[in-house]
Design a protein around this motif. Sequence first.
Motif, mmCIF file in Angstrom:
data_model
loop_
_atom_site.group_PDB
_atom_site.id
_atom_site.type_symbol
_atom_site.label_atom_id
_atom_site.label_comp_id
_atom_site.label_asym_id
_atom_site.label_seq_id
_atom_site.Cartn_x
_atom_site.Cartn_y
_atom_site.Cartn_z
ATOM 1 N N GLY A 51 0.795 -1.212 0.000
ATOM 2 C CA GLY A 51 0.000 0.000 0.000
ATOM 3 C C GLY A 51 0.826 1.260 0.000
ATOM 4 N N ILE A 54 3.454 5.197 4.992
ATOM 5 C CA ILE A 54 2.659 6.179 5.744
ATOM 6 C C ILE A 54 3.489 6.673 6.921
ATOM 7 C CG2 ILE A 54 0.566 6.542 7.111
ATOM 8 C CD1 ILE A 54 -0.854 4.653 5.308
ATOM 9 N N LEU A 77 -2.244 -0.182 10.371
ATOM 10 C CA LEU A 77 -1.867 0.090 8.980
ATOM 11 C C LEU A 77 -1.088 -1.077 8.388
ATOM 12 C CD1 LEU A 77 -0.824 3.832 9.351
ATOM 13 C CD2 LEU A 77 -2.794 2.954 8.070
ATOM 14 N N GLU A 78 -0.236 -1.668 9.196
ATOM 15 C CA GLU A 78 0.548 -2.809 8.684
ATOM 16 C C GLU A 78 -0.355 -3.987 8.338
ATOM 17 O OE1 GLU A 78 4.855 -1.840 10.763
ATOM 18 O OE2 GLU A 78 3.583 -3.402 11.611
ATOM 19 N N TYR A 82 0.396 -1.657 4.599
ATOM 20 C CA TYR A 82 1.191 -0.435 4.433
ATOM 21 C C TYR A 82 2.513 -0.556 5.181
ATOM 22 C CZ TYR A 82 -3.127 1.514 2.701
ATOM 23 O OH TYR A 82 -4.253 1.740 1.969
ATOM 24 N N GLU A 83 3.467 0.208 4.717
ATOM 25 C CA GLU A 83 4.732 0.348 5.443
ATOM 26 C C GLU A 83 4.588 1.581 6.325
ATOM 27 O OE1 GLU A 83 9.447 1.174 4.422
ATOM 28 O OE2 GLU A 83 7.967 1.013 2.831
ATOM 29 N N GLN A 109 2.896 8.565 1.605
ATOM 30 C CA GLN A 109 1.683 8.843 0.823
ATOM 31 C C GLN A 109 0.619 9.520 1.667
ATOM 32 O OE1 GLN A 109 0.311 5.472 -1.270
ATOM 33 N NE2 GLN A 109 2.240 5.211 -2.353
ATOM 34 N N GLN A 330 -7.350 4.960 5.131
ATOM 35 C CA GLN A 330 -7.769 4.032 4.079
ATOM 36 C C GLN A 330 -8.651 4.734 3.055
ATOM 37 O OE1 GLN A 330 -9.504 0.785 6.334
ATOM 38 N NE2 GLN A 330 -9.149 -0.545 4.557
ATOM 39 N N LEU A 333 -6.541 6.935 0.832
ATOM 40 C CA LEU A 333 -5.659 6.190 -0.070
ATOM 41 C C LEU A 333 -6.452 5.461 -1.152
ATOM 42 C CD1 LEU A 333 -3.197 5.149 2.721
ATOM 43 C CD2 LEU A 333 -2.701 6.691 0.821
#
Length: 391
Positions: A51, A54, A77-78, A82-83, A109, A330, A333
């Motif tokens: 993703g 962030i 988030l992970e 996402y990183e 992002q 989310q 994004l």
Amino acid sequence: MRGMKLVALLSALLLVLAACGGGDDGGSDTTAADGSTEETTGGGGGGGGEGGLIGVAMPTQTSERWIADGNSVKEGLEELGYEVDLQFGNDDIPTQTQQIDSMITSGAQLLIIAAIDGTALTAQLDAAAAEGIPVVSYDRLIRDSENVDFYVTFDNYKVGVQQATALLVGLGLLNADGSEGDATGPFNIELFAGSLDDNNAFFFWNGAIDTLQPYFDDGTLVVPSGQMDIEQAAILRWQQETAQRRMEDLLTAAYSGGTEIDGVLSPYDGLSRGIITALQNAGYSTPDFPVVTGQDAEIASVKLIVDELQQSTIFKDTRKLAAQAVTASQAYLAGNEPEANDTETYENGVKVVPSYLLESDIVYADNITALLVDSGYWTQEEVDSGQAAEG
Ligand code: BGC
């Protein structure tokens, strides 16, 4: 807290393994020279989560709520692939601005920011906007910038109302159900406020003062020091030691010659611990300890409530706030707008920031189990020891 974290960590790990096909991209964990902790965890192959990156900027690690907030947001988030670059700013404005600058140059992002000084991030937010990076203001409103896209927080005015209500209950002027209590007063109290560079401090204060005002007006509550302005009551950066010193000064100046203090409005558990120490040093002891309020349900303070030194705290479930921040992120994004439940209250000096507000609860000795233990926020062992379990 520990159990929840482990489950979340395990599921994040499974996701990472699945994404990497079992490859090793566990990420890094370093402590920077300035003492701030850096955690960047790769979410998949090629050094980035599916993703994208962030940035999550939290104000400090001196208060356990922000550590829990940061970890919960990161885990959430992970889990979505996402990183996450999670940074804590050590309550130091230049440290936080540098951390955010570096998130932007690393290609974040989206940014989730709990500001140290809500007015100090205009340049960073301008840079983010220039790159088309959405900014979610976390818990504390970022002020004086049109580039704050969304705000997730608690109903901060109501937190102040709850703190004042708890104080009135502790003094016997109200019952916990809101009905009138048996006590008549007059009572001597002192007032503390948070850090004036934190927008929340004004909301807590206004909610509390509006609730206490009728009792000041009819003489039921008296502030012997006369320090009734937020500027006089404020504690820069919410520091425990500063609160202890101010309480000591107030006791010396306004409570000599037999005048006793009955209660203290404190907006945060860390301040409350400083205030309680000052009161103990001045000779106050249970069962006639002054009524001291708080906020955040920090574990050391929950124990002080059990020990009847602190009367109450406000429980703001940081897991729910973190989940809300993840949901809002989310939405952005995916190219959508997050859902707000308040589009009027949070004017940041430039615009009204669409917000999602959560509810908080007053914690007294008799509902610690129901609110904090049964919800898994703290274990009974943690409450008994007054310390968070490791890990
Ligand atoms: C938060 C409180 C916290 C305080 C000190 C405020 O912005 O809303 O929960 O007690 O900061 O960290």
